[in-house]
Design a protein around this motif. Sequence first.
Motif, PDB file in Angstrom:
ATOM      1  N   VAL B  20      -2.121  10.068  -6.282  1.00 22.13           N
ATOM      2  CA  VAL B  20      -1.705  10.553  -4.960  1.00 22.13           C
ATOM      3  C   VAL B  20      -0.666  11.653  -5.168  1.00 22.13           C
ATOM      4  O   VAL B  20       0.143  11.576  -6.090  1.00 22.13           O
ATOM      5  CB  VAL B  20      -1.103   9.446  -4.061  1.00 22.13           C
ATOM      6  CG1 VAL B  20      -2.174   8.503  -3.563  1.00 22.13           C
ATOM      7  CG2 VAL B  20      -0.021   8.674  -4.789  1.00 22.13           C
ATOM      8  N   GLY B  54      11.317   6.773  -3.233  1.00 21.33           N
ATOM      9  CA  GLY B  54      11.204   5.323  -3.053  1.00 21.33           C
ATOM     10  C   GLY B  54       9.774   4.915  -2.729  1.00 21.33           C
ATOM     11  O   GLY B  54       9.245   3.934  -3.255  1.00 21.33           O
ATOM     12  N   MET B  55       9.164   5.692  -1.857  1.00 23.07           N
ATOM     13  CA  MET B  55       7.759   5.466  -1.497  1.00 23.07           C
ATOM     14  C   MET B  55       6.845   5.544  -2.706  1.00 23.07           C
ATOM     15  O   MET B  55       5.930   4.730  -2.870  1.00 23.07           O
ATOM     16  CB  MET B  55       7.331   6.596  -0.562  1.00 23.07           C
ATOM     17  CG  MET B  55       7.068   6.198   0.822  1.00 23.07           C
ATOM     18  SD  MET B  55       6.719   7.707   1.740  1.00 23.07           S
ATOM     19  CE  MET B  55       5.209   8.254   1.000  1.00 23.07           C
ATOM     20  N   ALA B  57       7.584   4.873  -5.669  1.00 19.30           N
ATOM     21  CA  ALA B  57       7.748   3.629  -6.431  1.00 19.30           C
ATOM     22  C   ALA B  57       6.884   2.525  -5.832  1.00 19.30           C
ATOM     23  O   ALA B  57       6.170   1.812  -6.545  1.00 19.30           O
ATOM     24  CB  ALA B  57       9.208   3.212  -6.445  1.00 19.30           C
ATOM     25  N   GLY B  58       6.928   2.395  -4.515  1.00 14.55           N
ATOM     26  CA  GLY B  58       6.132   1.358  -3.849  1.00 14.55           C
ATOM     27  C   GLY B  58       4.643   1.553  -4.080  1.00 14.55           C
ATOM     28  O   GLY B  58       3.897   0.595  -4.306  1.00 14.55           O
ATOM     29  N   MET B  59       4.205   2.804  -4.031  1.00 15.77           N
ATOM     30  CA  MET B  59       2.785   3.094  -4.276  1.00 15.77           C
ATOM     31  C   MET B  59       2.399   2.729  -5.707  1.00 15.77           C
ATOM     32  O   MET B  59       1.340   2.144  -5.948  1.00 15.77           O
ATOM     33  CB  MET B  59       2.519   4.581  -4.040  1.00 15.77           C
ATOM     34  CG  MET B  59       2.637   4.984  -2.588  1.00 15.77           C
ATOM     35  SD  MET B  59       2.435   6.784  -2.443  1.00 15.77           S
ATOM     36  CE  MET B  59       1.321   6.845  -1.044  1.00 15.77           C
ATOM     37  N   MET B  61       3.799   0.507  -7.570  1.00 14.40           N
ATOM     38  CA  MET B  61       3.785  -0.959  -7.705  1.00 14.40           C
ATOM     39  C   MET B  61       2.458  -1.532  -7.236  1.00 14.40           C
ATOM     40  O   MET B  61       2.074  -2.641  -7.606  1.00 14.40           O
ATOM     41  CB  MET B  61       4.919  -1.574  -6.874  1.00 14.40           C
ATOM     42  CG  MET B  61       6.306  -1.327  -7.443  1.00 14.40           C
ATOM     43  SD  MET B  61       7.566  -1.917  -6.272  1.00 14.40           S
ATOM     44  CE  MET B  61       9.016  -1.082  -6.916  1.00 14.40           C
ATOM     45  N   CYS B  62       1.763  -0.782  -6.388  1.00  9.14           N
ATOM     46  CA  CYS B  62       0.463  -1.241  -5.876  1.00  9.14           C
ATOM     47  C   CYS B  62      -0.696  -0.606  -6.639  1.00  9.14           C
ATOM     48  O   CYS B  62      -1.837  -0.639  -6.164  1.00  9.14           O
ATOM     49  CB  CYS B  62       0.360  -0.923  -4.391  1.00  9.14           C
ATOM     50  SG  CYS B  62       1.546  -1.850  -3.400  1.00  9.14           S
ATOM     51  N   LEU B  64      -1.173   2.665  -7.645  1.00  7.35           N
ATOM     52  CA  LEU B  64      -1.459   4.094  -7.536  1.00  7.35           C
ATOM     53  C   LEU B  64      -0.624   4.865  -8.562  1.00  7.35           C
ATOM     54  O   LEU B  64       0.306   4.331  -9.152  1.00  7.35           O
ATOM     55  CB  LEU B  64      -1.158   4.594  -6.122  1.00  7.35           C
ATOM     56  CG  LEU B  64      -2.014   3.986  -5.008  1.00  7.35           C
ATOM     57  CD1 LEU B  64      -1.583   4.510  -3.640  1.00  7.35           C
ATOM     58  CD2 LEU B  64      -3.494   4.269  -5.231  1.00  7.35           C
TER      59      LEU B  64
END
Lengths: 284, 316
Positions: B20, B54-55, B57-59, B61-62, B64
Amino acid sequence: MAKDTIVNSIASLRNSHDLRRIAARLRAEVVAMSHRAGTPHLASALSCIDILTAAYWHVLRLDPAQPDAPNRDRFILSKGHAATALYATLAARGFFPQSTLDSYHTDGGALAEHPGPRCAPGIEAATGSLGHGLSIGVGEALAGRIGGYDYRVYALLSDGECNEGAVWEAALFAAAQHLDRLCIVVDYNKWQATARSNETMSLEPLGEKWAAFGWDAHEIDGHDLEALCEHMDRVPSASGKPTAIIAHTIKGRGISFMQDDNNWHYRIPNAEELALAKAELDMP
Amino acid sequence: MRNAFADEVTEQGKRDPSIVLLAGDIGNRLFDEFKLAAPDRFYNCGVAEANMVGMAAGMAMCGLRPVVYTITPFITYRVIEQIRDDLCYHHVPVILVGTGSGLRYASLGATHHSLEEMAMLRTLPGMTVLAPADSAELRACLRDALRLDGPVYMRIGKKGEPALHAEPVEHAIGRHFILRNGGDVCLLATGVAAANALEAAKLLENAGIAARVVSVPTVKPLGTDLLEEAFSTFPLVVSIEEHGLIGGFGAAIAEWYADRETPAAGRLLRIGTADAFMHEAGETEYAQEHYGISAEAIARRIERRLLARPAHVRLA
């Protein structure tokens, strides 16, 4: 579309009497942890116990046996200083054994005063510095959409945390992306570390602020377990917006001599206070 | 270089559905091709870099693989805690790409200069720090970075940087590239400074000094085999970077140098920018002159150093 078969084993308790008993048990646990380990932030942990209880025993689609299942709901403790509340919750919910919980804040133990990355099963994110968790949650919610999952993402913020600019960056972006599977709960206990929240930064009107930022915002009693369940259950919101639940809480809730007394942000209960707290909670 | 970046990330994005691309309200039209190929994997995150990192990082973790792009100061200085806590502490595979690094945006003023950010990011545990010299190295760096399991920072130029490689480069992380050979002095350059190092070598040749010029795109982890070889072969090894002397590429070499059990045969000279902001207006070339990192300034420094140590000069 669900991509895996997770989470038929959700707790799904609705009976508010049972939930109240769980909350009392968790409160006794965090007071004991603070006493045993000599760690602060007890009042901050107590104010969000009911939110965690509703989330983990009713709302979240989770299976403690599959803590990394791709389609699990995510719960991010953005207010990382309430770590004892999350640790006690995850242990009680079966994510890890009581022995892990007992090793809280011991040298070499897995559980520090703020949660580390994947430090134990069920810990979704390392937090401790405020204002990080929501952005991580936004990324997870967006990743879910991209990947075609139907999991939901919940982030628990403190009111003091809403001082951080990054929270509002995340709020604006989540609204622009219509992240309807994202939900924040603000543990609005009206105190931050050293002062009244609204005397420090003008949070009010907090619900209206989140609404103005494009969220489906609701203000509720943050100790009303049925209301918490009902509002967290409404995610994804029919409005197509991310959900903001402003949970009005009392810092130190549940222990009479700690309630709304900000000294308990840092104070540590002695043995006598621990015994008094347990007696009030009707816990052995 | 930014066009090469856009082209390569698009190429990779077509192949790998986990990639992404997040941009901080920059790159107007630059990513049209990516958006066309993967409309649900490009996000303009606005002028909100803390959330963007931060986003990412969250992506990650899932599952991506976010590639995050904006002007260098805004993706480094502004968000250093997000980089540290969200990316490095979690050790997630997020690639930060800073465009217009060093003095590429000299004329925009010091808010847009980046002469300290490699120092900051180099200190973060698990962070890989890359500074490709040209578009070919950039493409290889990006491809390699997409195979790593942790965070990567890549500082790139802007546009119009000269191509230093005649052929495409396949891999770049952990490798170095000898751009020119010579036996008197070894110039280790990182990032866009490699072009000036090459020009400096030509000037030195006129003065009868034969310089080897090596492009070193990986600032962290530092390739110590290269250093061992350089310091045992050459009487003088010169680090060259469009970055400050505190904490950057030269400083990384100096740290390695200081900790050696046995003294190195060769001496180290570090060339980079001074510990000061530039307060006047000026284009990149002016700024390089100002900071003493133009090709001429590099050649003068090296010549003086070699003349001061005549015994170390090996005449061809």
